[in-house]
Design a protein around this motif. Structure first.
Motif, short mmCIF file in Angstrom:
data_model
loop_
_atom_site.label_atom_id
_atom_site.label_comp_id
_atom_site.label_asym_id
_atom_site.label_seq_id
_atom_site.Cartn_x
_atom_site.Cartn_y
_atom_site.Cartn_z
N MET A 51 9.89 35.93 -35.83
CA MET A 51 9.49 36.56 -34.58
C MET A 51 10.71 36.87 -33.73
SD MET A 51 6.01 34.81 -33.17
CE MET A 51 5.85 33.16 -33.81
N THR A 52 10.67 37.99 -33.01
CA THR A 52 11.75 38.31 -32.10
C THR A 52 11.45 37.75 -30.72
OG1 THR A 52 10.70 40.41 -31.50
CG2 THR A 52 12.25 40.44 -33.34
N GLU A 53 12.50 37.62 -29.91
CA GLU A 53 12.35 36.90 -28.64
C GLU A 53 11.52 37.66 -27.62
OE1 GLU A 53 15.27 34.81 -25.37
OE2 GLU A 53 15.79 34.89 -27.47
N THR A 54 11.54 38.97 -27.63
CA THR A 54 10.84 39.72 -26.59
C THR A 54 9.99 40.83 -27.17
OG1 THR A 54 12.77 41.17 -26.32
CG2 THR A 54 12.63 39.26 -24.86
N GLN A 55 9.22 40.51 -28.18
CA GLN A 55 8.40 41.51 -28.84
C GLN A 55 6.96 41.37 -28.37
OE1 GLN A 55 8.51 41.36 -33.10
NE2 GLN A 55 6.53 42.34 -33.32
N ALA A 68 16.92 18.22 -21.72
CA ALA A 68 15.63 18.73 -22.17
C ALA A 68 15.75 20.22 -22.48
CB ALA A 68 14.58 18.51 -21.09
N GLY A 69 14.79 20.73 -23.23
CA GLY A 69 14.67 22.17 -23.43
C GLY A 69 15.62 22.79 -24.42
N GLN A 70 16.22 21.98 -25.32
CA GLN A 70 17.19 22.51 -26.26
C GLN A 70 16.56 23.07 -27.54
OE1 GLN A 70 20.57 22.58 -25.26
NE2 GLN A 70 19.43 22.05 -23.39
N ASP A 71 15.26 22.83 -27.72
CA ASP A 71 14.57 23.28 -28.93
C ASP A 71 13.81 24.56 -28.62
OD1 ASP A 71 13.47 23.45 -31.45
OD2 ASP A 71 12.01 21.83 -31.15
N ARG A 72 14.46 25.69 -28.82
CA ARG A 72 13.88 27.00 -28.47
C ARG A 72 13.01 27.50 -29.62
NH1 ARG A 72 16.04 30.08 -24.64
NH2 ARG A 72 16.22 31.93 -25.96
N ARG A 73 11.75 27.78 -29.32
CA ARG A 73 10.79 28.17 -30.35
C ARG A 73 10.06 29.45 -29.96
NH1 ARG A 73 9.87 24.51 -34.72
NH2 ARG A 73 11.20 22.68 -34.33
N SER A 74 9.89 30.33 -30.93
CA SER A 74 9.08 31.52 -30.73
C SER A 74 7.60 31.15 -30.72
CB SER A 74 9.34 32.54 -31.84
OG SER A 74 10.67 33.02 -31.79
N VAL A 75 6.87 31.65 -29.75
CA VAL A 75 5.45 31.36 -29.63
C VAL A 75 4.71 32.64 -29.24
CG1 VAL A 75 5.87 28.97 -28.91
CG2 VAL A 75 5.55 30.74 -27.17
N LEU A 96 7.65 18.74 -23.55
CA LEU A 96 6.81 18.94 -24.73
C LEU A 96 7.65 19.05 -25.99
CD1 LEU A 96 4.64 19.50 -22.56
CD2 LEU A 96 3.77 21.32 -24.06
N ARG A 97 7.20 18.36 -27.03
CA ARG A 97 7.74 18.55 -28.37
C ARG A 97 6.97 19.70 -29.03
NH1 ARG A 97 7.49 13.43 -32.05
NH2 ARG A 97 5.33 13.52 -31.37
N HIS A 98 7.66 20.54 -29.77
CA HIS A 98 7.02 21.70 -30.36
C HIS A 98 5.99 21.34 -31.42
CE1 HIS A 98 6.67 24.95 -33.43
NE2 HIS A 98 6.42 25.65 -32.34
N SER A 99 4.91 22.08 -31.43
CA SER A 99 3.92 22.03 -32.51
C SER A 99 3.34 23.42 -32.68
CB SER A 99 2.80 21.04 -32.19
OG SER A 99 1.72 21.21 -33.10
N PRO A 100 3.15 23.89 -33.90
CA PRO A 100 2.55 25.21 -34.09
C PRO A 100 1.10 25.27 -33.63
CG PRO A 100 2.81 24.07 -36.19
CD PRO A 100 3.55 23.26 -35.18
#
Length: 282
Positions: A1-5, A47-54, A218-222
């Motif tokens: 995924m792209t960051e701003t799509q 905090a906030g170092q785990d950048r995830r596309s959502v 928050l920890r990431h989860s799909p």
């Protein structure tokens, strides 16, 4: 995924946008932040170092069915007509009562106490440069309280009344709304409380000179389900639940974060919003 799509779902379903949320990881030790320069510093991770596309879904089609006790948030008209947000004393004297009435009407609480407010604009992200009221937009998946810091806040604010109040249900609600214009940049993303199990909430320690606090990141989860209200107007307000003492299955904590909306217009107006933090007693 792209960051701003930007994306859209099939006909008849809510539209979605694709963006990045700043999650946190529990790997490597405790998460924390100092609001002052201590002589001895604990070795906290940021905090906030785990950048995830959502994907973030347009919540307007479901607006009438959302509940702070289920998803952790709801939206309602807010037609008080107040617009003197630059004067803190006027906000406290005239806008706080409107927020109290809003929370009472939509929660059934018998008593509501406002304990602070924040104006959000795009500013420096260094927490130490912020004023008590004027703060930047927050790009961090978080919830404002934990099972420890919620009751402690009641004790801090309510003093001798706290023990009696804490013997019954207590819930914290933020009233969040735009100041003067519809939101065209950095809207608020809301993570459906039903999609976030307890283990996805990570404690972040907040160190002040005179006290220690904590929030959840928050920890990431799909499995997380993110939603937002594009184009939210100044005569609308979100009711966000950030803590609930009840453990009967209703939403207790709701993760949220500002995010970069790829559908924002090129000539977008800067985001300006207010959040009123309240504690509600039942």
């Amino acid at each position: 995924m792209t960051e701003t799509q930007g994306t859209a779902t099939a006909a008849g379903e809510a539209a979605t946008v694709e963006t990045v949320m700043n999650y946190s990881s529990e790997d490597g030790g405790p998460i924390g932040y100092y609001f002052y320069e201590p002589e001895v510093r604990e070795n906290f991770r940021p905090a906030g170092q785990d950048r995830r596309s959502v994907l973030v879904e347009d919540a307007w089609p479901q607006a009438d069915r959302l509940s702070a006790d289920v998803e952790g948030f709801e939206i309602h008209p807010f037609e008080g007509g107040f617009d003197a947000f630059e004067n803190d004393e006027t906000v406290r004297a005239a806008f706080y009562p409107q927020a109290v009435d809003f929370v009472k009407r939509h929660t059934g609480a018998r008593q509501v106490v406002v304990f602070d407010h924040t104006l959000r604009r795009k500013r420096s992200q260094d927490i130490r440069t912020q004023t008590e009221v004027q703060r930047p937009v927050v790009f961090l998946a978080h919830c404002d309280f934990t099972p420890r810091s919620g009751p402690q806040r009641v004790r801090d604010i309510m003093g001798g009344e706290a023990d009696a109040l804490l013997a019954r249900r207590v819930a914290f609600y933020n009233v969040w709304k735009p100041l003067y214009d519809p939101v065209e940049e950095f809207p608020l993303g809301l993570c459906d409380a039903r999609s976030v199990p307890d283990e996805d909430f990570l404690v972040m320690h907040l160190k002040y000179r005179d006290r220690d606090g904590e929030i959840y990141t928050l920890r990431h989860s799909p499995g997380h389900r993110w939603r937002y209200f594009p184009g939210m107007a100044p005569d609308q307000a979100l009711l966000l639940k950030t803590y609930d003492s009840e453990t009967d299955g209703r939403a207790r904590f709701m993760g949220h974060s500002a995010f970069d909306d790829p559908n924002s217009p090129p000539d977008r107006k800067p985001r300006q919003s207010i959040e009123i933090r309240t504690m509600a007693f039942f």
